[in-house]
Design a protein around this motif. Structure first.
Motif, short mmCIF file in Angstrom:
data_model
loop_
_atom_site.label_atom_id
_atom_site.label_comp_id
_atom_site.label_asym_id
_atom_site.label_seq_id
_atom_site.Cartn_x
_atom_site.Cartn_y
_atom_site.Cartn_z
N GLU A 196 0.84 -1.18 0.00
CA GLU A 196 0.00 0.00 0.00
C GLU A 196 0.89 1.24 0.00
O GLU A 196 1.82 1.35 0.78
CB GLU A 196 -0.90 -0.01 1.24
CG GLU A 196 -1.81 1.20 1.37
CD GLU A 196 -2.61 1.18 2.67
OE1 GLU A 196 -3.44 2.09 2.85
OE2 GLU A 196 -2.39 0.28 3.50
N ASN A 197 0.62 2.16 -0.93
CA ASN A 197 1.40 3.41 -1.02
C ASN A 197 2.89 3.14 -1.18
O ASN A 197 3.73 3.67 -0.44
CB ASN A 197 1.15 4.30 0.20
CG ASN A 197 -0.31 4.68 0.36
OD1 ASN A 197 -0.99 4.94 -0.62
ND2 ASN A 197 -0.79 4.68 1.59
N GLU A 201 5.78 7.77 2.37
CA GLU A 201 6.03 7.77 3.80
C GLU A 201 5.10 6.83 4.56
O GLU A 201 5.46 6.26 5.59
CB GLU A 201 5.92 9.19 4.37
CG GLU A 201 7.03 10.12 3.90
CD GLU A 201 6.91 11.49 4.53
OE1 GLU A 201 5.93 11.72 5.29
OE2 GLU A 201 7.78 12.34 4.26
N ASN A 202 3.88 6.68 4.06
CA ASN A 202 2.89 5.84 4.74
C ASN A 202 2.76 4.46 4.09
O ASN A 202 1.71 3.82 4.14
CB ASN A 202 1.52 6.53 4.75
CG ASN A 202 1.06 6.94 3.36
OD1 ASN A 202 1.84 6.97 2.40
ND2 ASN A 202 -0.21 7.26 3.24
N GLU A 203 3.85 3.98 3.51
CA GLU A 203 3.87 2.66 2.88
C GLU A 203 3.61 1.56 3.91
O GLU A 203 4.09 1.61 5.04
CB GLU A 203 5.22 2.44 2.22
CG GLU A 203 5.42 1.04 1.65
CD GLU A 203 6.84 0.81 1.19
OE1 GLU A 203 7.14 1.13 0.04
OE2 GLU A 203 7.66 0.32 2.00
N LYS A 204 2.85 0.55 3.48
CA LYS A 204 2.61 -0.63 4.32
C LYS A 204 2.71 -1.88 3.45
O LYS A 204 2.30 -1.88 2.30
CB LYS A 204 1.22 -0.57 4.98
CG LYS A 204 1.07 0.56 6.00
CD LYS A 204 -0.31 0.53 6.63
CE LYS A 204 -0.48 1.68 7.63
NZ LYS A 204 -1.85 1.69 8.22
#
Length: 231
Positions: A196-197, A201-204
């Motif tokens: 995700e993303n 910065e907000n990668e998961k």
């Protein structure tokens, strides 16, 4: 003499994945156009903003690109965007129109590109790193090997048939239907992971269907690798 339109792929999210060519053209452009309602809110702009030299010397404009399947609304917005581009081209300006990933892969930009090209203007596509290649690298593994096939599927249009295809299946922009997709993935054989993303910065990262957050965002990409055959 009219200017030239460049459709510039800026990669999936990590500013370090910008290509040298993309950076050069962005900094040579008279006008930088980004998808979104406001420049500062545009994800494509956020990726490149720290790399723009002398931003006060060039025009940076946002172009409305609403997320809808209403064909009339889409056509009207694509035409409006093309008209905006052509106004700058008629002033002999070079336009760099930024788009996430690569402009040739499920990109809204390509519809504007085709309209401007059809109207007789000079256009060029600048390739960018695709989200599914970046996601596979993030997972630290290959995407396809030997005779394996690769299938890239837009998740918002139904994936039932795609899940039965051989090889590696990539489900792009899966966030809008995540609860339904998650349930189908639980019933699908193979190695399944989701990023995700990617590169943001907000990668998961999720390494199984059970881990996937049903509230995951729009930029969620799922990779389903075919189960290895034994014998």
């Amino acid at each position: 003499m009219a200017g030239k339109l460049y459709g510039v792929g800026v990669g999936p999210g990590d500013p370090e994945l910008l290509t040298l060519k993309a950076l050069r053209l962005i900094n040579e452009a008279d006008v930088i156009m980004v998808p979104g309602e406001e420049v500062e809110e545009s994800l494509a702009y956020k990726i490149v903003k720290d790399h723009i030299r002398d931003p006060h010397l060039r025009k940076i404009a946002a172009v409305s690109m609403p997320m809808t399947k209403d064909s009339k609304v889409l056509e009207a917005n694509h035409r409006n965007a093309a008209n905006e581009v052509e106004e700058y081209l008629d002033e002999d300006k070079t336009v760099a129109f930024l788009t996430l990933g690569d402009p040739t892969i499920y990109s809204t930009y390509i519809y504007v590109h085709k309209l401007v090209e059809k109207d007789g203007y000079n256009t060029e596509i600048i390739s960018g790193i695709t989200s599914f290649c970046a996601a596979s690298a993030r997972l630290n593994e290959g995407l396809v090997e030997k005779e394996q096939m690769l299938h890239v599927v837009p998740s918002s249009y139904g994936i039932e048939d795609a899940l039965r295809l051989p090889g590696t299946r990539v489900l792009m922009k899966a966030g809008s239907k995540m609860p339904q997709i998650k349930q189908m993935l639980k019933e699908t054989n193979g190695k399944i992971a989701m990023v995700e993303n990617c590169g943001m910065e907000n990668e998961k990262v999720y390494l199984s269907p059970e881990e996937i957050d049903e509230r995951a965002g729009y930029y969620s990409l799922i990779i389903i690798k075919e189960a290895e055959r034994l014998g």
